[in-house]
Design a protein around this motif. Structure first.
Motif, PDB file in Angstrom:
ATOM      1  N   SER A  21       0.843  -1.136  -0.011  1.00  0.00           N
ATOM      2  CA  SER A  21      -0.040  -0.097  -0.131  1.00  0.00           C
ATOM      3  C   SER A  21       0.845   1.262   0.228  1.00  0.00           C
ATOM      4  O   SER A  21       0.307   2.245  -0.845  1.00  0.00           O
ATOM      5  N   TRP A  94      -2.132   5.653   1.643  1.00  0.00           N
ATOM      6  CA  TRP A  94      -1.783   4.401   2.424  1.00  0.00           C
ATOM      7  C   TRP A  94      -2.716   3.717   3.068  1.00  0.00           C
ATOM      8  O   TRP A  94      -3.157   2.475   3.122  1.00  0.00           O
ATOM      9  N   GLY A  97      -5.407   1.869   0.870  1.00  0.00           N
ATOM     10  CA  GLY A  97      -4.806   0.613   0.733  1.00  0.00           C
ATOM     11  C   GLY A  97      -5.067  -0.388   1.835  1.00  0.00           C
ATOM     12  O   GLY A  97      -5.614  -1.543   1.875  1.00  0.00           O
ATOM     13  N   TYR A  98      -4.349   0.028   2.704  1.00  0.00           N
ATOM     14  CA  TYR A  98      -4.000  -1.219   3.830  1.00  0.00           C
ATOM     15  C   TYR A  98      -5.213  -1.258   4.625  1.00  0.00           C
ATOM     16  O   TYR A  98      -5.494  -2.569   5.324  1.00  0.00           O
ATOM     17  N   VAL A 119      -6.001  -4.037  -1.963  1.00  0.00           N
ATOM     18  CA  VAL A 119      -5.117  -2.919  -2.061  1.00  0.00           C
ATOM     19  C   VAL A 119      -5.406  -2.247  -3.184  1.00  0.00           C
ATOM     20  O   VAL A 119      -5.483  -0.787  -3.443  1.00  0.00           O
ATOM     21  N   THR A 120      -5.012  -2.817  -4.255  1.00  0.00           N
ATOM     22  CA  THR A 120      -5.100  -2.425  -5.686  1.00  0.00           C
ATOM     23  C   THR A 120      -6.253  -1.619  -5.888  1.00  0.00           C
ATOM     24  O   THR A 120      -6.633  -0.780  -6.510  1.00  0.00           O
ATOM     25  N   LEU A 123      -7.137   1.470  -4.183  1.00  0.00           N
ATOM     26  CA  LEU A 123      -6.032   2.781  -4.570  1.00  0.00           C
ATOM     27  C   LEU A 123      -6.005   3.055  -6.090  1.00  0.00           C
ATOM     28  O   LEU A 123      -5.920   4.154  -6.322  1.00  0.00           O
TER      29      LEU A 123
END
Length: 610
Positions: A21, A94, A97-98, A119-120, A123
């Motif tokens: 992330s 960050w 995503g995390y 995560v992808t 973000l």
């Protein structure tokens, strides 16, 4: 040995998604790491800002940037304001995503590879790209809070087991979950829209028994802008109905409005989109995103999505997970369908009636913002689909072995490629658009010379500028955040060839006076003590030369000229100090909720359910 191996594997499961992330966040916003300030459309960062009435939400306009502006004003005397904005944006990316990874790990109990897919999805999508280009860095803190809010709501819902079992660990977990929810609300509440996003997510997930406490926390987190609205009255007036059509979601190439929204795109401003989204890549990217999400809908809604346990307590927790997952799916559908309906002729008619008749309903006019509510469900479905396809390809009957199957990793790599490639230009600051700028030294010199009373009027008229140093896109005037007194702004927004009226009646009167060449005495009677002319940007000047000739020039250079109004009337009311005190208290309460909630969440983590 097995316990040690399990601990190392668990640590790996947490560190890898967190690191991935961070890599994506840097890949997206990396250009901002250089020196300079974010100045792009609605995004304005400055070296220092000030706790003016406008920063507290007590000015003429609706408090849309509260408590964001007050936070920057409080911290920028200690830390450069540009660094603060960059840090918040990077942390938000960050965390988005995390947070998606942690949500899928806890609700679906997936391994590392599917978490990376989540995560992808969170973000690398058009929503993030378009909101960055529009300059909505603080809205992305609300976006980032959504998976964490869903996780906290799930834990609160699951912790009600403690009332039946008397489990002390779960009771501590419940306290931590409530702290996490409070912290999420405060972080999302950096802007009013962010608070609404997090509030909607939590309200539909926590369950009826916890609804009252959730609403109470949401009110506290929203105290700065609610208090400002009540005290100033600016946001209590109905909004201009013209804003509904102006801010309606927009169809992208090859997609209808519904398809654009389903693909997490469709922002109203066609200039705030990556180059890839004005080609057929918009259609390809949307189809691929929805295909990835579709692979996991059934698994996400299934009672067999996680590892089932015979223990009655964990079985109850699994039931809470199932309810939360299914509710998130319903929320995602609503987040896509309702904004699409809002862009239809009859939908816009309903919205126009709403904003014209209900004070504060103007927060709903940019309906595409609320597509963010679909992100947690999209992340869950993508992760679940990655695992389901990987298990199918592996032909592994054992669940434990399937979780470690290379087929899941290969599926994750394929999913990530399908998500990233059509939106390749999200990298490097959305194709280089997100980059720092450098202000001329004259801004600091002007700030140092404003040493007397009175508000500041700015020329040319309007709120948006095109400076030689700011790039080709229009930017919000930095003067209100750069200068130590209240800068008058009408709030009028030029959108799609029309003008949406703002709330700044006093600012509009001053601007009209300047453009018609009114007298210096009239300016002073309106409480204006200073006039700043921004010389390198286009915009209406009207007959303002007549007025400026009657003022005292204090400073001039090739970019800026500052004038002092000879005699200024004091327009401060007797209630103004009391209003500022109340506003301070609301902001302190919000800050305490942010810090205290996150600390409580960190100290009282819930016990793992598996």
């Amino acid at each position: 040995m097995s316990g040690s191996g399990s601990t190392r594997r668990d640590r790996w499961t947490r560190l890898v998604p967190a690191g991935y992330s961070g890599v994506l966040a840097l890949l997206i916003a990396g250009p901002l790491l250089g020196p300079g300030y974010l100045l792009l459309r609605d995004a304005v960062s400055t070296p220092r800002s000030y706790l003016t009435d406008s920063a507290l939400g007590l000015g003429d306009a609706a408090p849309r940037a509260v408590p964001q502006d007050a936070l920057l004003a409080a911290l920028s005397p200690i830390i450069d304001g540009g660094l603060i904005v960059k840090a918040i944006l990077l942390v938000a990316l960050w965390a988005a995503g995390y947070g998606a990874a942690v949500l899928t790990r806890e609700l679906l109990r997936v391994s590392t590879a599917p978490q990376l897919v989540a995560v992808t999805v969170a973000l690398w999508n058009p929503y993030v790209a378009e909101r960055l280009l529009q300059g909505h860095w603080s809205l992305l803190t609300g976006y980032a809070a959504l998976p964490w809010t869903a996780l906290a709501a799930y834990r609160i819902r699951a912790s009600t087991i403690a009332r039946r079992t008397g489990d002390t660990a779960w009771r501590l977990g419940a306290a931590g979950a409530w702290g996490a929810l409070a912290g999420c609300f405060a972080a999302a509440g950096l802007t009013p829209t962010g608070a609404l996003l997090a509030g909607c997510t939590a309200v539909v997930l926590v369950g009826r028994r916890n609804l009252l406490g959730t609403l109470g926390l949401l009110l506290v987190a929203s105290a700065p802008w609610l208090t400002a609205t009540a005290l100033s009255g600016a946001g209590s007036e109905p909004s201009d109905p013209a804003g509904i059509a102006a801010f309606a979601a927009r169809a992208e190439p090859g997609l209808g409005t519904l398809g654009s929204l389903a693909g997490l795109g469709g922002i109203w401003n066609g200039d705030s989109v990556p180059d890839s989204r004005i080609t057929l890549l918009a259609l390809i990217g949307t189809v691929l995103l929805l295909a990835v999400v579709a692979t996991g809908i059934r698994a996400t809604a299934s009672s067999r999505a996680g590892i089932r346990a015979a223990d009655a307590e964990i079985a109850s927790v699994d039931h809470a997970s199932l309810r939360v997952r299914r509710t998130l799916l319903i929320l995602a559908v609503a987040a896509v369908v309702l904004p699409a309906l809002g862009s239809t002729p009859w939908g816009m008619s309903v919205m126009e009636w709403l904003v014209a008749g209900v004070p504060g309903a103007g927060l709903l006019r940019d309906t595409q913002k609320y597509v963010a509510l679909a992100m947690p469900a999209y992340a869950l479905c993508a992760a679940a689909g990655c695992r389901a396809l990987g298990v199918r390809f592996a032909h592994t009957p054992s669940t434990a072995n399937a979780h470690r199957s290379p087929a899941i990793s290969l599926t994750a790599i394929a999913f990530i490629a399908l998500l990233v490639l059509p939106l390749f230009d999200l990298a490097y600051g959305v194709g280089g658009e997100l980059r720092p700028v450098h202000y001329p030294a004259g801004w600091q010199r002007v700030t140092e010379r404003i040493d007397g009373p009175g508000d500041i009027a700015v020329l040319p008229g309007g709120m948006f500028r095109k400076f030689p140093y700011s790039g080709k896109a229009p930017v919000l005037d930095p003067a209100p955040r750069m200068l130590p007194h209240d800068v008058l702004q009408t709030g009028e927004l030029p959108v799609r060839g029309r003008t949406v009226a703002g709330e700044g009646a006093g600012a509009r009167e001053v601007e009209t006076l300047l453009l018609h060449g009114g007298s210096a005495r009239q300016l002073g009677d309106l409480g204006v003590g200073w006039v700043l002319v921004e010389r390198t940007t286009p915009g209406p000047l009207g007959e303002s030369k007549t007025t400026l000739a009657q003022l005292d020039p204090i400073y001039t250079d090739q970019d800026l000229t500052l004038y002092r109004v000879p005699a200024v009337a004091d327009h401060r009311s007797e209630s103004q100090p009391a209003h500022r005190t109340i506003a301070y208290a609301a902001h302190i309460l919000w800050a305490a909720m942010l810090v205290g909630g996150l600390l409580l969440a960190a100290l009282l983590r819930p016990r793992p359910t598996a």
